[in-house]
Design a protein around this motif. Structure first.
Motif, PDB file in Angstrom:
ATOM      1  N   VAL A  76       0.824  -1.205   0.000  1.00  0.00           N
ATOM      2  CA  VAL A  76       0.000   0.000   0.000  1.00  0.00           C
ATOM      3  C   VAL A  76       0.861   1.259   0.000  1.00  0.00           C
ATOM      4  O   VAL A  76       0.549   2.239  -0.688  1.00  0.00           O
ATOM      5  CB  VAL A  76      -0.967   0.001   1.211  1.00  0.00           C
ATOM      6  N   THR A  77       1.973   1.243   0.717  1.00  0.00           N
ATOM      7  CA  THR A  77       2.859   2.408   0.759  1.00  0.00           C
ATOM      8  C   THR A  77       3.397   2.722  -0.631  1.00  0.00           C
ATOM      9  O   THR A  77       3.417   3.875  -1.056  1.00  0.00           O
ATOM     10  CB  THR A  77       4.025   2.168   1.740  1.00  0.00           C
ATOM     11  N   SER A  78       3.814   1.701  -1.352  1.00  0.00           N
ATOM     12  CA  SER A  78       4.315   1.882  -2.713  1.00  0.00           C
ATOM     13  C   SER A  78       3.213   2.392  -3.634  1.00  0.00           C
ATOM     14  O   SER A  78       3.431   3.295  -4.443  1.00  0.00           O
ATOM     15  CB  SER A  78       4.871   0.554  -3.238  1.00  0.00           C
ATOM     16  N   ALA A  79       2.016   1.827  -3.504  1.00  0.00           N
ATOM     17  CA  ALA A  79       0.884   2.255  -4.337  1.00  0.00           C
ATOM     18  C   ALA A  79       0.537   3.717  -4.079  1.00  0.00           C
ATOM     19  O   ALA A  79       0.213   4.460  -5.007  1.00  0.00           O
ATOM     20  CB  ALA A  79      -0.328   1.361  -4.083  1.00  0.00           C
ATOM     21  N   MET A  80       0.624   4.144  -2.834  1.00  0.00           N
ATOM     22  CA  MET A  80       0.333   5.537  -2.505  1.00  0.00           C
ATOM     23  C   MET A  80       1.351   6.463  -3.175  1.00  0.00           C
ATOM     24  O   MET A  80       0.980   7.491  -3.731  1.00  0.00           O
ATOM     25  CB  MET A  80       0.365   5.749  -0.982  1.00  0.00           C
TER      26      MET A  80
END
Length: 157
Positions: A76-80
């Motif tokens: 999720v951090t990468s997607a954000m």
């Protein structure tokens, strides 16, 4: 017609600028925008990407910008981060009146190889061949940027 394709990423944003003349497609420029988490704040990284993309849009004046859609990510951090990068890229295009089209990785693979399940090496080799390049563009993100631009050209046909 000139099309700019972008593979967005916070660490590496790959891009390709293609010109279509009749049935001929010629690469005008392709490279990557690299930012470092070690030496830059997240805001500085986004600003760098926004400014560099803006410079490229001003230099080449494309009639279209094609960008890879964000697909589901386990991280999720990468997607954000990628979502934020997509936002500053789309903003740069909007500020210059350049229309933006978005394509999923499967759509890009279908347009380039005819198979939505093509692997990365197949994609890179097809880009090399279709654009008459002597070698596969590096890093992978650069080939991906060229692929998105070429996908958009195929869709416009």
């Amino acid at each position: 017609m000139i099309v700019m394709g972008i593979d967005p990423g916070l660490a590496i944003t790959g891009y390709g600028v293609l010109e279509k003349n009749g049935n001929r497609v010629v690469p005008l420029d392709y490279d990557s925008i690299v930012t470092s988490a070690k030496t830059m704040t997240p805001a500085e990284r986004l600003e760098t990407i926004h400014l560099r993309v803006g410079d490229l849009l001003d230099r080449y004046r494309p009639s279209h910008l094609a960008i890879e859609k964000l697909f589901f990510s386990r991280n999720v951090t990468s997607a954000m981060g990628v979502s934020e990068v997509r936002g500053v890229i789309i903003l740069a295009a909007q500020q210059r009146g350049v229309p933006v089209s978005e394509y999923t990785p499967t759509q890009v693979k279908m347009a380039i190889t005819g198979s939505g399940k093509a692997d990365k090496l197949q994609m890179q080799e097809m880009i090399r061949r279709l654009l008459g390049l002597s070698e596969i563009p590096k890093p992978d993100d650069v080939a991906d940027g060229l692929s998105v631009a070429l996908c958009h050209i195929h869709v416009l046909r």
